[in-house]
Motif scaffolding. Structure first.
Motif, PDB file in Angstrom:
ATOM      1  N   THR A 145      66.243  43.847  21.888  1.00  0.00           N
ATOM      2  CA  THR A 145      65.432  44.669  22.790  1.00  0.00           C
ATOM      3  C   THR A 145      65.476  46.122  22.341  1.00  0.00           C
ATOM      4  OG1 THR A 145      67.295  45.011  24.302  1.00  0.00           O
ATOM      5  CG2 THR A 145      65.842  43.137  24.753  1.00  0.00           C
ATOM      6  N   ALA A 146      64.520  46.917  22.833  1.00  0.00           N
ATOM      7  CA  ALA A 146      64.436  48.346  22.528  1.00  0.00           C
ATOM      8  C   ALA A 146      64.526  49.138  23.813  1.00  0.00           C
ATOM      9  CB  ALA A 146      63.129  48.667  21.806  1.00  0.00           C
ATOM     10  N   GLY A 147      65.355  50.183  23.807  1.00  0.00           N
ATOM     11  CA  GLY A 147      65.407  51.092  24.940  1.00  0.00           C
ATOM     12  C   GLY A 147      64.201  52.015  24.942  1.00  0.00           C
ATOM     13  N   GLU A 148      64.123  52.896  25.936  1.00  0.00           N
ATOM     14  CA  GLU A 148      63.003  53.833  26.048  1.00  0.00           C
ATOM     15  C   GLU A 148      62.950  54.738  24.828  1.00  0.00           C
ATOM     16  OE1 GLU A 148      61.367  57.419  28.976  1.00  0.00           O
ATOM     17  OE2 GLU A 148      63.218  56.353  29.445  1.00  0.00           O
ATOM     18  N   GLY A 149      61.737  54.894  24.292  1.00  0.00           N
ATOM     19  CA  GLY A 149      61.550  55.805  23.179  1.00  0.00           C
ATOM     20  C   GLY A 149      61.398  55.153  21.829  1.00  0.00           C
ATOM     21  N   GLY A 150      61.260  53.823  21.768  1.00  0.00           N
ATOM     22  CA  GLY A 150      61.128  53.192  20.466  1.00  0.00           C
ATOM     23  C   GLY A 150      60.784  51.724  20.566  1.00  0.00           C
ATOM     24  N   SER A 151      60.770  51.071  19.414  1.00  0.00           N
ATOM     25  CA  SER A 151      60.458  49.648  19.343  1.00  0.00           C
ATOM     26  C   SER A 151      61.344  49.000  18.296  1.00  0.00           C
ATOM     27  CB  SER A 151      58.981  49.445  18.980  1.00  0.00           C
ATOM     28  OG  SER A 151      58.707  49.993  17.695  1.00  0.00           O
ATOM     29  N   VAL A 152      61.359  47.641  18.291  1.00  0.00           N
ATOM     30  CA  VAL A 152      62.116  46.876  17.306  1.00  0.00           C
ATOM     31  C   VAL A 152      61.158  45.937  16.578  1.00  0.00           C
ATOM     32  CG1 VAL A 152      64.376  47.000  18.405  1.00  0.00           C
ATOM     33  CG2 VAL A 152      62.751  45.240  19.118  1.00  0.00           C
ATOM     34  N   SER A 153      61.527  45.574  15.359  1.00  0.00           N
ATOM     35  CA  SER A 153      60.644  44.778  14.513  1.00  0.00           C
ATOM     36  C   SER A 153      60.528  43.331  14.974  1.00  0.00           C
ATOM     37  CB  SER A 153      61.125  44.827  13.065  1.00  0.00           C
ATOM     38  OG  SER A 153      62.464  44.358  12.977  1.00  0.00           O
ATOM     39  N   THR A 154      61.495  42.811  15.710  1.00  0.00           N
ATOM     40  CA  THR A 154      61.448  41.448  16.222  1.00  0.00           C
ATOM     41  C   THR A 154      62.189  41.391  17.544  1.00  0.00           C
ATOM     42  OG1 THR A 154      62.070  39.134  15.805  1.00  0.00           O
ATOM     43  CG2 THR A 154      63.530  40.832  14.930  1.00  0.00           C
ATOM     44  N   GLU A 155      61.761  40.479  18.402  1.00  0.00           N
ATOM     45  CA  GLU A 155      62.464  40.258  19.665  1.00  0.00           C
ATOM     46  C   GLU A 155      63.505  39.157  19.535  1.00  0.00           C
ATOM     47  OE1 GLU A 155      59.493  39.491  22.574  1.00  0.00           O
ATOM     48  OE2 GLU A 155      58.770  41.566  22.645  1.00  0.00           O
ATOM     49  N   GLY A 156      63.652  38.599  18.317  1.00  0.00           N
ATOM     50  CA  GLY A 156      64.648  37.559  18.088  1.00  0.00           C
ATOM     51  C   GLY A 156      64.046  36.176  18.184  1.00  0.00           C
ATOM     52  N   GLY A 157      64.897  35.184  18.486  1.00  0.00           N
ATOM     53  CA  GLY A 157      64.462  33.800  18.564  1.00  0.00           C
ATOM     54  C   GLY A 157      65.627  32.864  18.331  1.00  0.00           C
ATOM     55  N   GLU A 158      65.333  31.575  18.027  1.00  0.00           N
ATOM     56  CA  GLU A 158      66.358  30.552  17.787  1.00  0.00           C
ATOM     57  C   GLU A 158      66.561  30.423  16.282  1.00  0.00           C
ATOM     58  OE1 GLU A 158      68.954  27.752  19.665  1.00  0.00           O
ATOM     59  OE2 GLU A 158      67.537  29.158  20.547  1.00  0.00           O
TER      60      GLU A 158
ATOM     61  N   ALA B 177      64.770  49.274  13.887  1.00  0.00           N
ATOM     62  CA  ALA B 177      64.480  50.096  15.069  1.00  0.00           C
ATOM     63  C   ALA B 177      63.610  51.275  14.647  1.00  0.00           C
ATOM     64  CB  ALA B 177      65.763  50.586  15.712  1.00  0.00           C
ATOM     65  N   THR B 178      62.507  51.520  15.371  1.00  0.00           N
ATOM     66  CA  THR B 178      61.574  52.590  15.034  1.00  0.00           C
ATOM     67  C   THR B 178      61.319  53.446  16.262  1.00  0.00           C
ATOM     68  OG1 THR B 178      60.486  51.155  13.403  1.00  0.00           O
ATOM     69  CG2 THR B 178      59.304  53.142  14.102  1.00  0.00           C
ATOM     70  N   PRO B 179      61.670  54.744  16.231  1.00  0.00           N
ATOM     71  CA  PRO B 179      61.402  55.617  17.383  1.00  0.00           C
ATOM     72  C   PRO B 179      59.940  56.025  17.444  1.00  0.00           C
ATOM     73  CG  PRO B 179      62.425  56.876  15.608  1.00  0.00           C
ATOM     74  CD  PRO B 179      62.387  55.442  15.139  1.00  0.00           C
ATOM     75  N   VAL B 180      59.447  56.319  18.643  1.00  0.00           N
ATOM     76  CA  VAL B 180      58.121  56.901  18.800  1.00  0.00           C
ATOM     77  C   VAL B 180      58.241  58.407  18.612  1.00  0.00           C
ATOM     78  CG1 VAL B 180      57.353  55.078  20.337  1.00  0.00           C
ATOM     79  CG2 VAL B 180      58.388  57.130  21.305  1.00  0.00           C
ATOM     80  N   GLU B 181      57.093  59.074  18.528  1.00  0.00           N
ATOM     81  CA  GLU B 181      57.102  60.518  18.321  1.00  0.00           C
ATOM     82  C   GLU B 181      57.835  61.214  19.466  1.00  0.00           C
ATOM     83  OE1 GLU B 181      53.977  64.206  17.473  1.00  0.00           O
ATOM     84  OE2 GLU B 181      53.238  62.194  17.888  1.00  0.00           O
ATOM     85  N   GLY B 182      58.709  62.125  19.098  1.00  0.00           N
ATOM     86  CA  GLY B 182      59.479  62.864  20.092  1.00  0.00           C
ATOM     87  C   GLY B 182      60.826  62.260  20.400  1.00  0.00           C
ATOM     88  N   TYR B 183      61.111  61.075  19.828  1.00  0.00           N
ATOM     89  CA  TYR B 183      62.398  60.416  20.035  1.00  0.00           C
ATOM     90  C   TYR B 183      63.065  60.173  18.686  1.00  0.00           C
ATOM     91  CZ  TYR B 183      61.436  59.396  24.969  1.00  0.00           C
ATOM     92  OH  TYR B 183      61.185  59.499  26.307  1.00  0.00           O
TER      93      TYR B 183
END
Length: 618
Positions: A109-122, A133-139
């Motif tokens: 999972t990603a906290g506020e201010g960014g994203s992750v390349s995968t949510e996982g799986g089995e 992990a990739t932050p958005v602008e300003g983070y």
């Protein structure tokens, strides 16, 4: 004799026993044969069902794996379990087992201010999974929940795994140049220090709004940026003009103050505050009471719309408004000093006593309602607690008194719509830099004489008109300009500050005064024109044409006027570039997203992401 009888008896018994176990005369081919089934287990399990059985018997064998193993098949090649075996001979069978590759769930999972390349799986045990992990602008990325701090990493799956990427707001770091201590007390320095980027026309429109048929219009000229709640990112605070979209009337009723938290993170939720001001001017940052939190000075020209060539209004003059906003966005304000028509102002430690003073100069070139009103430049002296005493700013204020002309109104001898406090000669005292459009003692307004006056300060808290220098641009065309803003930077790195001036120009070259009542055909505010003055040991030389690329735009298609210039290291190359600031959003021009002049070895080259048509500059 007895011995013979015992022997015969024993023989009789044995003969009878044999006849009981096999029927007499049974052919050899009908005798049932017995076979052994030997069942064994390999590592990782057990087997049941072995033994000795009559030929043709069907025997069931069952293989049972131990924990961590699975059944993989019998030595005969069969994978059936249970296995049925028909015995026709002595038989040996082995059950085989293998270690399991387990499956586990990975949750990312990603906290506020960014994203992750995968949510996982089995994934099967031992699988390697790359996550980013990739932050958005300003983070900025600050680490994973398991303590790892590389934004891209490989996880080997050995168990159920839950992991989160953590981000935080990128703390604001100023990209403006360093200046001396005395210059750091000025509003010019603070406005530039907290400057991150100018507003485009779309930015202006995104935070203007309509309420009950009243449109409130934002202009960045009446705005500042500052981290009021101290969370690490800049907030927006600005003035919104009242306007009537049905008839085009604007600035004739009180506007609103607008606060937007975390402006550069994309937030546009507005917090509104009331004010008596209807027509604003320049807005400044300044810590007037030395509490570490920036205050706001809002200069105003509230009677502007009382002028004969503007909308009629009953508004009165107001003093400068002092605004305080705490870390919880609580708002308070008060008016300080006299009521003056001061479109611009400036603040800094004029008397060198460690606190910030305020400079006010009445701007209007004539006085409304045909009244003879004497107004002087005013300095509000701070006692260190944000309390002010009014005094004349000049020892020879009489040089600023109005005189009467043959027109119907009074004119001041000195007219300025722009001024700043800054130490230009590095003597530790703040000087007053004033953009003028008329020479002293001219009998009429002469905008062909646009330029800069520098009144040199001595730290006493008073200036004198005779201790000054005049800086004039090369103007062979005789164009008529209106100075809007200036900034200061040692661009040639020779140890002294050079001066940069932004103006707007009357494009038809014909400023018609008509007694001060109209400006017919002037076309101001639809263009910009810049000048660079190099400081050569105190002499300021116009080097515009050789130092800056595309220094004006008259196309009415790229950018309108802007009220100031700031220096900022836009491209992070260690030097400081020239950027528009205090922009206007009231024109149809797009106000391009990334207009600036890159500093390349002391020359300024325009950068625009390919949006500009350079042929339209000339």
């Amino acid at each position: 004799m007895k011995k013979l009888f015992f022997t015969l008896s024993l023989l009789f018994v044995l003969t009878c026993a044999k006849e009981d176990s096999q029927a007499p005369n049974t052919p050899p081919t009908q005798i049932v044969k017995q076979y052994a089934l030997t069942a064994s287990a390999g590592d990782g399990g057990s087997v049941t069902g072995g033994g000795t059985f009559a030929s043709g018997t069907q025997v069931s064998l069952t293989a049972t794996p131990s924990s961590g193993y699975s059944f993989s098949g019998w030595s005969t090649g069969s994978t059936a379990n249970p296995l049925t075996v028909t015995l026709n001979s002595n038989t040996s069978i082995t059950a085989n087992f293998q270690v399991i590759i387990n499956s586990y769930t990975l949750t990312v999972t990603a906290g506020e201010g960014g994203s992750v390349s995968t949510e996982g799986g089995e994934y099967e045990e031992g699988t390697e999974v790359t996550i980013t992990a990739t932050p958005v602008e300003g983070y900025e990325f600050v680490g994973w929940s398991d303590g790892e701090n590389l934004s891209e990493r490989v996880i080997t799956i050995i168990s159920e795994t839950i992991i989160s990427a953590n981000f935080q707001i990128t703390p604001f770091v100023s990209k403006s140049p360093p200046y001396s201590y005395i210059n750091q007390t000025t509003s010019k320095y603070l406005n530039q220090y907290y400057f991150q980027g100018y507003m485009t026309r779309d930015d202006h429109q995104s935070i203007s709004w309509i309420d009950s048929n009243v449109k409130y219009m934002i202009q960045e000229n009446d705005a500042v940026y500052y981290d009021f709640d101290q969370n690490g990112t800049l907030d927006f605070f600005g003035f919104a003009y009242w306007s009537d979209p049905n008839n085009g009337e604007w600035g004739t009723n009180p506007g609103k103050y607008v606060l937007i938290k975390d402006f550069f993170l994309g937030n546009r939720e507005k917090i509104l505050f009331d004010t008596q001001i209807a027509f604003g001017g320049k807005m400044d940052l300044s810590d007037l009471d030395n509490d570490g939190q920036m205050d706001i000075l809002m200069y105003n020209y509230n009677v502007h719309q009382n002028s004969p060539n503007a909308y009629n209004s009953s508004l009165s003059e107001l003093p400068v408004e002092l605004i305080k906003i705490d870390i919880n966005f609580n708002f308070s304000s008060s008016f300080i000093g006299p009521a003056v028509t001061s479109h611009d102002g400036s603040s800094g430690d004029v008397d060198n006593d460690g606190d910030v003073d305020i400079m006010l100069i009445p701007q209007n070139a004539y006085y409304y309602n045909y009244e003879r009103v004497i107004r002087y430049p005013i300095l509000l002296i701070n006692n260190g607690l944000g309390q002010f005493t009014e005094q004349d700013a000049f020892d020879d204020n009489f040089n600023f008194t109005p005189y009467y002309t043959n027109y119907q109104e009074d004119y001041t001898e000195y007219q300025s719509i722009h001024y700043e406090l800054f130490d230009l000669n590095n003597d530790g005292n703040l000087d007053l830099i004033s953009g003028f459009w008329a020479d002293n003692n001219n009998e009429y307004v002469n905008r062909e004489k646009v330029g800069i006056d520098v009144f040199w300060g001595d730290g006493s808290g008073k200036f004198i008109t005779t201790n000054s220098s005049k800086i004039l641009p090369n103007n062979p065309q005789g164009y008529q300009y209106s100075p809007l803003g200036s900034t200061y930077f040692d661009y040639d790195y020779d140890g002294d500050l050079d001066l940069f001036l932004i103006t707007t120009r009357a494009e038809d070259g014909n400023y018609q005064n008509n007694g001060g009542l109209t400006d017919e055909g002037s076309n101001f505010y639809e263009n910009y024109f810049m000048f660079i003055f190099r400081n050569d040991d105190g002499d300021f030389v116009d080097v515009t044409s050789t130092s800056i690329d595309k220094y004006y735009d008259l196309s009415k298609s790229n950018f309108s006027h802007f009220y100031d210039l700031n220096f900022r290291d836009i491209d992070d190359d260690g030097d400081f570039d020239l950027v528009p600031s205090r922009t206007s959003g009231w024109f149809t021009f797009p106000q391009l997203n990334n207009l600036y002049w890159e500093n390349i070895n002391g020359s300024f080259i325009i950068k625009d992401d390919g949006d500009l048509n350079y042929s339209q500059f000339y």
